[in-house]
Scaffold this motif. Structure first.
Motif, PDB file in Angstrom:
ATOM      1  N   LYS A 155      32.114  42.055   8.591  1.00 58.46           N
ATOM      2  CA  LYS A 155      32.802  41.139   7.679  1.00 58.46           C
ATOM      3  C   LYS A 155      31.866  39.982   7.340  1.00 58.46           C
ATOM      4  O   LYS A 155      31.013  39.601   8.155  1.00 58.46           O
ATOM      5  CB  LYS A 155      34.082  40.590   8.310  1.00 58.46           C
ATOM      6  CG  LYS A 155      35.130  41.656   8.598  1.00 58.46           C
ATOM      7  CD  LYS A 155      36.486  41.040   8.894  1.00 58.46           C
ATOM      8  CE  LYS A 155      37.122  40.508   7.629  1.00 58.46           C
ATOM      9  NZ  LYS A 155      38.545  40.150   7.825  1.00 58.46           N
ATOM     10  N   CYS A 201      33.786  43.535  20.454  1.00 64.98           N
ATOM     11  CA  CYS A 201      34.728  42.781  19.630  1.00 64.98           C
ATOM     12  C   CYS A 201      36.130  43.343  19.854  1.00 64.98           C
ATOM     13  O   CYS A 201      36.340  44.553  19.782  1.00 64.98           O
ATOM     14  CB  CYS A 201      34.341  42.876  18.150  1.00 64.98           C
ATOM     15  SG  CYS A 201      35.400  41.901  17.060  1.00 64.98           S
ATOM     16  N   ARG A 202      37.096  42.478  20.095  1.00 63.65           N
ATOM     17  CA  ARG A 202      38.441  42.920  20.472  1.00 63.65           C
ATOM     18  C   ARG A 202      39.313  43.305  19.287  1.00 63.65           C
ATOM     19  O   ARG A 202      40.476  43.651  19.449  1.00 63.65           O
ATOM     20  CB  ARG A 202      39.142  41.844  21.295  1.00 63.65           C
ATOM     21  CG  ARG A 202      39.594  40.618  20.512  1.00 63.65           C
ATOM     22  CD  ARG A 202      40.095  39.550  21.446  1.00 63.65           C
ATOM     23  NE  ARG A 202      40.737  38.426  20.755  1.00 63.65           N
ATOM     24  CZ  ARG A 202      42.032  38.202  20.751  1.00 63.65           C
ATOM     25  NH1 ARG A 202      42.852  39.036  21.354  1.00 63.65           N
ATOM     26  NH2 ARG A 202      42.530  37.162  20.123  1.00 63.65           N
ATOM     27  N   VAL A 203      38.777  43.285  18.080  1.00 60.90           N
ATOM     28  CA  VAL A 203      39.570  43.608  16.895  1.00 60.90           C
ATOM     29  C   VAL A 203      39.886  45.104  16.838  1.00 60.90           C
ATOM     30  O   VAL A 203      39.118  45.934  17.310  1.00 60.90           O
ATOM     31  CB  VAL A 203      38.819  43.157  15.615  1.00 60.90           C
ATOM     32  CG1 VAL A 203      37.609  44.051  15.361  1.00 60.90           C
ATOM     33  CG2 VAL A 203      39.744  43.155  14.410  1.00 60.90           C
ATOM     34  N   GLY A 204      41.034  45.453  16.269  1.00 65.39           N
ATOM     35  CA  GLY A 204      41.407  46.865  16.125  1.00 65.39           C
ATOM     36  C   GLY A 204      41.464  47.584  17.457  1.00 65.39           C
ATOM     37  O   GLY A 204      42.045  47.096  18.424  1.00 65.39           O
ATOM     38  N   ILE A 205      40.812  48.759  17.509  1.00 68.96           N
ATOM     39  CA  ILE A 205      40.765  49.526  18.754  1.00 68.96           C
ATOM     40  C   ILE A 205      39.643  49.049  19.666  1.00 68.96           C
ATOM     41  O   ILE A 205      39.461  49.563  20.761  1.00 68.96           O
ATOM     42  CB  ILE A 205      40.597  51.044  18.477  1.00 68.96           C
ATOM     43  CG1 ILE A 205      39.293  51.328  17.728  1.00 68.96           C
ATOM     44  CG2 ILE A 205      41.804  51.585  17.721  1.00 68.96           C
ATOM     45  CD1 ILE A 205      38.971  52.802  17.579  1.00 68.96           C
ATOM     46  N   GLN A 233      40.358  33.835  14.555  1.00 71.83           N
ATOM     47  CA  GLN A 233      40.698  35.230  14.276  1.00 71.83           C
ATOM     48  C   GLN A 233      40.074  36.165  15.315  1.00 71.83           C
ATOM     49  O   GLN A 233      38.941  35.948  15.768  1.00 71.83           O
ATOM     50  CB  GLN A 233      40.222  35.612  12.876  1.00 71.83           C
ATOM     51  CG  GLN A 233      40.936  34.856  11.770  1.00 71.83           C
ATOM     52  CD  GLN A 233      40.366  35.195  10.408  1.00 71.83           C
ATOM     53  OE1 GLN A 233      39.406  34.589   9.944  1.00 71.83           O
ATOM     54  NE2 GLN A 233      40.960  36.189   9.757  1.00 71.83           N
ATOM     55  N   CYS A 290      38.826  38.965  14.909  1.00 66.85           N
ATOM     56  CA  CYS A 290      37.623  39.659  14.420  1.00 66.85           C
ATOM     57  C   CYS A 290      36.336  38.927  14.767  1.00 66.85           C
ATOM     58  O   CYS A 290      35.250  39.500  14.692  1.00 66.85           O
ATOM     59  CB  CYS A 290      37.716  39.877  12.911  1.00 66.85           C
ATOM     60  SG  CYS A 290      37.862  38.353  11.956  1.00 66.85           S
ATOM     61  N   SER A 343      35.588  44.075  11.122  1.00 63.60           N
ATOM     62  CA  SER A 343      36.935  44.350  10.608  1.00 63.60           C
ATOM     63  C   SER A 343      37.692  45.267  11.571  1.00 63.60           C
ATOM     64  O   SER A 343      37.137  45.745  12.573  1.00 63.60           O
ATOM     65  CB  SER A 343      36.840  45.026   9.241  1.00 63.60           C
ATOM     66  OG  SER A 343      36.404  46.370   9.390  1.00 63.60           O
ATOM     67  N   ASN A 344      38.954  45.550  11.243  1.00 71.80           N
ATOM     68  CA  ASN A 344      39.776  46.444  12.065  1.00 71.80           C
ATOM     69  C   ASN A 344      39.219  47.860  12.134  1.00 71.80           C
ATOM     70  O   ASN A 344      39.597  48.638  13.003  1.00 71.80           O
ATOM     71  CB  ASN A 344      41.205  46.498  11.512  1.00 71.80           C
ATOM     72  CG  ASN A 344      41.963  45.220  11.786  1.00 71.80           C
ATOM     73  OD1 ASN A 344      41.713  44.550  12.785  1.00 71.80           O
ATOM     74  ND2 ASN A 344      42.888  44.869  10.903  1.00 71.80           N
ATOM     75  N   ARG A 345      38.345  48.208  11.178  1.00 67.44           N
ATOM     76  CA  ARG A 345      37.726  49.539  11.166  1.00 67.44           C
ATOM     77  C   ARG A 345      36.291  49.510  11.697  1.00 67.44           C
ATOM     78  O   ARG A 345      35.572  50.495  11.604  1.00 67.44           O
ATOM     79  CB  ARG A 345      37.753  50.109   9.748  1.00 67.44           C
ATOM     80  CG  ARG A 345      39.164  50.403   9.251  1.00 67.44           C
ATOM     81  CD  ARG A 345      39.173  50.905   7.829  1.00 67.44           C
ATOM     82  NE  ARG A 345      38.781  49.842   6.898  1.00 67.44           N
ATOM     83  CZ  ARG A 345      38.713  49.991   5.584  1.00 67.44           C
ATOM     84  NH1 ARG A 345      38.983  51.166   5.038  1.00 67.44           N
ATOM     85  NH2 ARG A 345      38.355  48.989   4.817  1.00 67.44           N
ATOM     86  N   HIS A 388      33.162  52.244  18.381  1.00 64.79           N
ATOM     87  CA  HIS A 388      34.077  52.134  19.521  1.00 64.79           C
ATOM     88  C   HIS A 388      33.367  52.505  20.823  1.00 64.79           C
ATOM     89  O   HIS A 388      33.447  51.771  21.811  1.00 64.79           O
ATOM     90  CB  HIS A 388      35.290  53.033  19.305  1.00 64.79           C
ATOM     91  CG  HIS A 388      36.286  52.964  20.422  1.00 64.79           C
ATOM     92  ND1 HIS A 388      36.960  51.796  20.752  1.00 64.79           N
ATOM     93  CD2 HIS A 388      36.718  53.911  21.304  1.00 64.79           C
ATOM     94  CE1 HIS A 388      37.753  52.023  21.788  1.00 64.79           C
ATOM     95  NE2 HIS A 388      37.626  53.296  22.135  1.00 64.79           N
TER      96      HIS A 388
END
Length: 198
Positions: free
Chosen positions: A177, A77-81, A186, A188, A171-173, A97
């Motif tokens: 979700k 998933c490309r969200v956050g890092i 989005q 996410c 989510s970004n972390r 990650h």
């Protein structure tokens, strides 16, 4: 005599043409000697397997789905890092990650554009309920079916077949979700299926 032979040949050609059309338009069991039936229609095969699965479920005996065209993938998933989705042994779903053994998924097609996802290590199927919560379960059901959509940015979204508009998302972390509070636009919900490199 020549005219009679030509007429016979024309009639034979017409009958052969009609027979071919009937074979192509009529569902023919594989056991019948129709040349067209020998050319296996993958769409019909998958529909047949899915209907057999539904019949088994109605009888209370639901075996694991037939894994047609299954591949082991890491769902990034490309969200956050950037996170790889994982299913751990207790059924909880989240993202990490750096991929682990719990991140290796078997993605298998049930019909065109519809897939099931299973954690290779946990042996659990990814499912989404009516509240948009995703979890890993032992028993495969309709809630475990996802529509696989290739988006314009070349990422893939996975939406619940049983609950349209619910999307698999992190989510970004890297936390899971709820599928009913996100949309396909989005980041996410955008996943990149990657070959298993573990």
């Amino acid at each position: 005599m020549l005219q009679f032979a030509v007429l016979n040949a024309a009639l034979f050609g017409l009958v052969l043409s009609l027979t071919t059309c009937v074979c192509e338009l009529t569902p023919v069991p594989v056991t019948q000697p129709c040349v067209t039936a020998l050319a296996e229609d993958h769409g019909s095969l998958l529909r047949g397997l899915w209907m057999q699965h539904i019949r088994d479920r109605l009888r209370g005996n639901a075996p694991p789905p037939v894994r047609v065209y299954s591949k082991q993938k890491l769902l990034y998933c490309r969200v956050g890092i950037g996170f790889h989705i994982q299913i751990v042994q207790d059924g909880s779903v989240g993202g990490v990650h750096t991929p682990t053994e719990d991140s290796v998924m078997k993605v298998f097609a049930m019909q065109q554009g519809v897939v099931g996802i299973k954690g290779v290590k946990s042996g659990l199927y990814l499912c989404m309920d009516e509240e948009g919560i995703t979890r890993g379960v032992e028993q495969f059901s309709d809630a475990c079916l996802f529509k696989e959509n290739l988006e314009a940015n070349h990422y893939t979204t996975y939406s619940s077949l049983s609950h349209p508009g619910f999307y698999l998302a992190l989510s970004n972390r890297g936390e899971l979700k709820r599928g009913n509070v996100v949309s396909r636009n989005q980041a996410c919900t955008h996943f990149l299926p990657r070959d298993d490199e573990l």
